[in-house]
Design a protein around this motif. Structure first.
Motif, PDB file in Angstrom:
ATOM      1  N   ASN A  48       0.846  -1.188   0.000  1.00 44.96           N
ATOM      2  CA  ASN A  48       0.000   0.000   0.000  1.00 44.96           C
ATOM      3  C   ASN A  48       0.884   1.240   0.000  1.00 44.96           C
ATOM      4  O   ASN A  48       1.921   1.262   0.667  1.00 44.96           O
ATOM      5  CB  ASN A  48      -0.885   0.061   1.250  1.00 44.96           C
ATOM      6  CG  ASN A  48      -1.803  -1.134   1.378  1.00 44.96           C
ATOM      7  OD1 ASN A  48      -2.767  -1.269   0.644  1.00 44.96           O
ATOM      8  ND2 ASN A  48      -1.504  -2.014   2.332  1.00 44.96           N
TER       9      ASN A  48
ATOM     10  N   TYR B  51     -10.322   2.470  -3.473  1.00 50.87           N
ATOM     11  CA  TYR B  51      -9.062   1.796  -3.164  1.00 50.87           C
ATOM     12  C   TYR B  51      -9.377   0.564  -2.319  1.00 50.87           C
ATOM     13  O   TYR B  51      -9.953   0.682  -1.226  1.00 50.87           O
ATOM     14  CB  TYR B  51      -8.125   2.704  -2.365  1.00 50.87           C
ATOM     15  CG  TYR B  51      -7.655   3.940  -3.085  1.00 50.87           C
ATOM     16  CD1 TYR B  51      -6.482   3.933  -3.828  1.00 50.87           C
ATOM     17  CD2 TYR B  51      -8.374   5.134  -3.008  1.00 50.87           C
ATOM     18  CE1 TYR B  51      -6.038   5.077  -4.483  1.00 50.87           C
ATOM     19  CE2 TYR B  51      -7.938   6.282  -3.646  1.00 50.87           C
ATOM     20  CZ  TYR B  51      -6.770   6.246  -4.378  1.00 50.87           C
ATOM     21  OH  TYR B  51      -6.326   7.385  -5.020  1.00 50.87           O
TER      22      TYR B  51
ATOM     23  N   ILE C  51      -7.768  -1.844  -0.077  1.00 49.25           N
ATOM     24  CA  ILE C  51      -6.510  -1.777   0.660  1.00 49.25           C
ATOM     25  C   ILE C  51      -6.019  -3.181   0.976  1.00 49.25           C
ATOM     26  O   ILE C  51      -6.798  -4.044   1.389  1.00 49.25           O
ATOM     27  CB  ILE C  51      -6.706  -0.950   1.955  1.00 49.25           C
ATOM     28  CG1 ILE C  51      -7.304   0.422   1.616  1.00 49.25           C
ATOM     29  CG2 ILE C  51      -5.385  -0.777   2.683  1.00 49.25           C
ATOM     30  CD1 ILE C  51      -7.758   1.212   2.833  1.00 49.25           C
ATOM     31  N   ASP C  52      -4.729  -3.393   0.802  1.00 55.33           N
ATOM     32  CA  ASP C  52      -4.113  -4.686   1.113  1.00 55.33           C
ATOM     33  C   ASP C  52      -3.891  -4.773   2.624  1.00 55.33           C
ATOM     34  O   ASP C  52      -2.955  -4.187   3.158  1.00 55.33           O
ATOM     35  CB  ASP C  52      -2.783  -4.807   0.366  1.00 55.33           C
ATOM     36  CG  ASP C  52      -2.071  -6.129   0.643  1.00 55.33           C
ATOM     37  OD1 ASP C  52      -2.696  -7.031   1.228  1.00 55.33           O
ATOM     38  OD2 ASP C  52      -0.888  -6.244   0.269  1.00 55.33           O
TER      39      ASP C  52
ATOM     40  N   PHE D 184      -1.863   5.083   5.004  1.00 55.23           N
ATOM     41  CA  PHE D 184      -2.406   5.217   3.653  1.00 55.23           C
ATOM     42  C   PHE D 184      -3.249   6.479   3.521  1.00 55.23           C
ATOM     43  O   PHE D 184      -3.148   7.208   2.528  1.00 55.23           O
ATOM     44  CB  PHE D 184      -3.233   3.985   3.304  1.00 55.23           C
ATOM     45  CG  PHE D 184      -3.947   4.070   1.982  1.00 55.23           C
ATOM     46  CD1 PHE D 184      -3.251   4.304   0.816  1.00 55.23           C
ATOM     47  CD2 PHE D 184      -5.331   3.944   1.907  1.00 55.23           C
ATOM     48  CE1 PHE D 184      -3.905   4.395  -0.411  1.00 55.23           C
ATOM     49  CE2 PHE D 184      -5.990   4.031   0.701  1.00 55.23           C
ATOM     50  CZ  PHE D 184      -5.276   4.257  -0.465  1.00 55.23           C
TER      51      PHE D 184
ATOM     52  N   THR E 116      -5.956  -8.887  -3.826  1.00 59.78           N
ATOM     53  CA  THR E 116      -4.999  -8.040  -3.117  1.00 59.78           C
ATOM     54  C   THR E 116      -3.715  -8.786  -2.775  1.00 59.78           C
ATOM     55  O   THR E 116      -2.660  -8.163  -2.632  1.00 59.78           O
ATOM     56  CB  THR E 116      -5.621  -7.482  -1.831  1.00 59.78           C
ATOM     57  OG1 THR E 116      -6.089  -8.559  -1.007  1.00 59.78           O
ATOM     58  CG2 THR E 116      -6.782  -6.550  -2.139  1.00 59.78           C
TER      59      THR E 116
ATOM     60  N   ASN F 225      -2.546  -3.113  -3.092  1.00 57.11           N
ATOM     61  CA  ASN F 225      -3.632  -2.132  -3.117  1.00 57.11           C
ATOM     62  C   ASN F 225      -4.143  -1.975  -4.547  1.00 57.11           C
ATOM     63  O   ASN F 225      -3.361  -1.822  -5.480  1.00 57.11           O
ATOM     64  CB  ASN F 225      -3.118  -0.790  -2.591  1.00 57.11           C
ATOM     65  CG  ASN F 225      -4.234   0.195  -2.282  1.00 57.11           C
ATOM     66  OD1 ASN F 225      -5.082   0.468  -3.113  1.00 57.11           O
ATOM     67  ND2 ASN F 225      -4.210   0.741  -1.082  1.00 57.11           N
TER      68      ASN F 225
ATOM     69  N   TYR G  49      -0.986  -1.478  -7.120  1.00 55.51           N
ATOM     70  CA  TYR G  49       0.130  -0.755  -6.515  1.00 55.51           C
ATOM     71  C   TYR G  49       1.422  -1.561  -6.588  1.00 55.51           C
ATOM     72  O   TYR G  49       2.507  -0.992  -6.703  1.00 55.51           O
ATOM     73  CB  TYR G  49      -0.181  -0.420  -5.050  1.00 55.51           C
ATOM     74  CG  TYR G  49       0.939   0.354  -4.388  1.00 55.51           C
ATOM     75  CD1 TYR G  49       1.217   1.657  -4.781  1.00 55.51           C
ATOM     76  CD2 TYR G  49       1.741  -0.230  -3.418  1.00 55.51           C
ATOM     77  CE1 TYR G  49       2.255   2.368  -4.206  1.00 55.51           C
ATOM     78  CE2 TYR G  49       2.777   0.474  -2.832  1.00 55.51           C
ATOM     79  CZ  TYR G  49       3.040   1.773  -3.230  1.00 55.51           C
ATOM     80  OH  TYR G  49       4.075   2.465  -2.663  1.00 55.51           O
TER      81      TYR G  49
END
Length: 788
Positions: free
Chosen positions: A165, A531, A533-534, A572, A761, A766, A781
């Motif tokens: 991320n 987004y 998110i990881d 983030f 992910t 991300n 990402y």
């Protein structure tokens, strides 16, 4: 003049480019260029005798030397075990002393310096460090009791994989810098231990371990962990609140061994030798020997090595007593370190150490002289130290942490002197506890007593409004412009001879250029963006509407003391420059969805909180403790709609509240919601079961993007539901190599049947999804970081 500083910077830049772009420019080409450049430069200078031309060729020569070092370091590498990633092998090597740590359920972790690798019938020599986790290790095992020895382990080497991320700590890069090539998890039965002659590194590690044990004996556990980190290194056992408050006030470096600790120790030793009337010629070697011994006890990790070398540069600076010479020593130390480990140029600690030391050498005298006009010398000197270091590292702090501490000056004036005294007390007490134990124990107890008020003052300063300011990511060119501003402000070459009028013009233009990206971002058009998110084996997603409203759906959560809110979500959000949330929505209270919610609520104002009607889990209860205005809390019900400007949040399915006698699996209360903006929509499912998904098909649920339920398990993603949604893009939030086998093959087959593009992910990191008119574009990402 700062020529020596520029030499160091040029070598660092060359090393960075050589390592980063070695695939485009090989080592042979670089060395050939170096030779030709040397010959051409010498012949050109002999003809022209032009000093400027000579300086130019010297600068290019140093840059190419750095490039050669970086290219060579990247080519040879220190992680040959990376060749065997995701393969079953037998590894032999020695335990690195001081790395054995206790984990949960009798497990331990350690680092192994690999020597031999066996695959099939073939055995090869290898190198690199393996991060090893061993389950079910007996308490009397020699691995625990000795902390050194030879191991032979069998298992699959897995890659080091962190959370991809923007704005978060880069675990993979940190592992490369430390020479760690992979990880392995195994059981004690699959590990063979054999004795070896005691390595020299085990002796200082044992001394350090004994010192940590002594701290635990004479003071509370919390104080022992903090003082151990301050004096011996590491953050083990330090609670998150303390780390957060020290970070907010800009003094987090005090919590672990850094250059400031070494400088403090040197100052204390030199003061003591002066009091004992020891000549300076003898005092400086004594200080150097003590620094080396201290760093040995701290483990001689890369940060400690850097601190020791910077300390040696400081001692040489005392001998030379000139800024120009001190700068030359600093440049020589930096170049030497990079010749030893070229990858250190990518390490945050190296960059901060080099920049802050350069700031103290070059910016401190002018800053102190200016402040002395308006205040007492002691106050001016204390402020000048902080300002000089902060000015030098400001772009690095913004780039890596996206946070600027406004309260740093106050903390450095009020807290740091007390903490430095506590550190000296602790170091002295630890050493004396081996010689005159009662006296050492008294000093340690006194240090513990002083720590409590120091922590209280730090907490108070961290609680100030605007104690720190979040700054969104900025282009690299902004950092260069900022340093041009400093060069002009402090009258360094090549802008030293500008007239006052020209100087003001340059300062005004650079200030405008620095502020321009923020102004552009503020007034730029915002597209409806999501987004994913990881957060590993969990769910978290951020929505930014076309009107720049922010919605956070779930917050992830992992086992152990890793707070996803503190370590992933908040960094983030800072990266994006987000200082508040309009909506926080939790699909349900399971830890992997709500584990980071409390940290987010503690740090950011939230306009509205959407919660399911269920008995609050521990994570939801922790969240509610930080919500003072309970009117912000809304409980989800099927058919509800929340409007956020042009954006609509439709609650498609939400379980009704149950009586205390009724119980069900928490996943059965997981809400399904649809977020729509300008005709584009995303459906979030939490961990919804098949029954909930079937119930949701009666509503208008067709959407462009679908967040797949329950990490893609086979107990969800009912085919009828998938057909009703008809997503062009399906996102699975899932942890790498998770023990549940998510996503299930059956789920992936269903998604393939409806012709949905599947993103994960664990593979992509991300995932950014952008809606621009009729287009829906996505970015990973891990592979397309420039688009974030």
């Amino acid at each position: 003049m700062a020529y020596s500083l520029y030499c160091g910077l040029l070598f660092c830049l060359g090393d960075y480019f050589g390592f980063s772009y070695r695939q485009f420019l090989g080592l042979t080409w670089v060395l050939s260029s170096l030779m030709l450049l040397s010959i051409f430069g010498l012949s050109f200078y002999n003809k022209t005798k032009n000093l400027k031309a000579a300086l130019f060729f010297v600068a290019v020569f140093i840059f190419v030397c750095g490039w050669a070092v970086g290219a060579a370091g990247g080519r040879t590498g220190t992680n040959n075990i990376e060749k065997y990633l995701n393969q079953e092998v037998v590894l032999s090597g020695t335990i690195i002393p001081g790395t054995v740590k206790e984990l949960e359920d009798g497990a331990i972790s350690l680092r192994m310096d690999c020597e031999l690798i066996k695959q099939g019938d073939k055995t090869f020599t290898t190198n690199g460090i393996l991060r090893l986790a061993i389950a079910r290790v007996p308490m009397d095992s020699k691995i625990r009791t000795l902390g050194y020895g030879r191991l032979t382990v069998q298992g699959e080497i897995k890659p080091i994989q962190g959370f991809a991320n923007p704005g978060t700590f880069d675990t993979e890069m940190a592992a490369k810098v430390q020479g760690i090539g992979g990880r392995m998890s195994t059981k004690a039965e699959q590990v063979q231990f054999s004795n070896i002659s005691r390595p020299w590194g085990s002796y200082p590690a044992a001394v350090g371990g004994a010192m940590r044990a002594q701290l635990n004996k004479v003071m509370p556990e919390k104080d022992a962990a903090i003082l151990a980190g301050m004096t011996l290194g590491g953050y083990d056992g330090i609670d998150e609140d303390t780390v957060r408050n020290f970070a907010t006030t800009g003094i987090v470096h005090i919590l672990s061994v850094s250059g400031s600790h070494v400088a403090l120790l040197i100052g204390f030793v030199l003061s003591l030798t002066r009091a004992l009337r020891i000549r300076e010629k003898q005092a400086l070697p004594i200080a150097a020997a003590i620094v080396i011994f201290y760093c040995l006890i701290c483990g001689f990790s890369p940060p400690v090595i850097r601190s020791a070398l910077m300390g040696m540069a400081m001692l040489l600076g005392f001998v030379l007593q000139r800024n120009e010479d001190s700068g030359a020593v600093l440049a020589f130390v930096a170049i030497s370190m990079l010749c030893y480990r070229p990858m250190w140029v990518l390490d945050v600690g190296f960059q901060l150490s080099f920049a802050s030391t350069a700031g103290l050498i070059y910016l401190f005298p002018s800053t102190k002289a200016l402040l002395t006009r308006y205040m007492q010398k002691y106050v001016a000197a204390a402020l000048a130290v902080t300002l000089a270091a902060q000015l030098a590292v400001l772009p690095l702090l913004v780039h890596y942490f996206h946070q600027l501490s406004i309260s740093s000056l106050a903390a450095n004036l009020i807290v740091v002197p007390v903490v430095e005294f506590i550190v000296l007390l602790t170091i002295t007490g630890l050493f004396l506890s081996f010689i005159v134990k009662p006296f050492g124990i008294i000093l340690l107890m006194f240090a513990s007593l002083l720590l409590a008020p120091a922590l209280s003052v730090t907490n108070w300063i961290a609680g100030w409004p605007f104690a720190s300011v979040n700054i969104a990511h900025t282009p690299f060119i902004t950092a260069l412009i900022y340093y041009l501003f400093l060069i002009c402000l402090f009258r360094f070459w090549p802008l030293a001879n500008l007239t006052e009028y020209e100087r003001k013009i340059v300062i005004a233009l650079t200030c405008l250029a620095i502020l321009l990206p923020g102004l552009t971002m503020h007034f730029a058009r915002q597209l409806f963006t999501a987004y994913f998110i990881d957060v590993g084996q969990g769910d978290a997603a951020l929505i930014i509407t076309a009107e720049k409203k922010t919605i956070l759906v779930d917050t992830g959560g992992l086992r152990g003391n890793f707070d996803t809110g503190e370590k992933i979500i908040l960094p983030f959000l800072r990266y994006l420059g987000i200082n508040k949330l309009d909506v926080l929505a939790l699909s349900h209270g399971h830890h992997d969805h709500a584990g980071g919610a409390a940290a987010v609520a503690r740090s950011l104002p939230i306009g509205c909180i959407l919660l399911p009607k269920e008995e609050p889990s521990g994570d939801v209860s922790a969240l509610l403790n930080f919500v003072k205005d309970k009117s912000k809390i809304k409980y989800l019900a099927s058919g509800q709609q929340y409007n956020l400007g042009s954006c609509k949040i439709d609650i498609i399915e939400a379980a009704p509240a149950l009586s205390p006698e009724e119980k069900h699996n928490a996943n059965e209360s997981s809400a399904i919601m649809k977020i729509t903006d300008n005709g584009k929509s995303i459906v979030f499912t939490g961990d919804a079961t098949e029954e909930e998904e079937i119930a949701a098909t009666t509503a208008p649920i067709k959407a462009d993007v679908l967040k797949i339920s329950h990490h893609g398990s086979k107990t969800s993603s009912e085919f009828e539901f998938l057909q009703a949604v008809q997503p062009g893009l399906a996102v699975i939030s899932v942890g790498a190599d998770n023990k549940f086998g998510h996503p299930a093959p059956e789920t992936l087959e269903k998604l393939q049947a409806i012709d949905a593009k599947v993103l994960r992910t664990d593979h992509a990191g991300n995932i950014k999804v952008v809606f621009d008119g009729s287009n829906c574009t996505w970015y990973s990402y891990r592979y397309q970081g420039d688009y974030f």
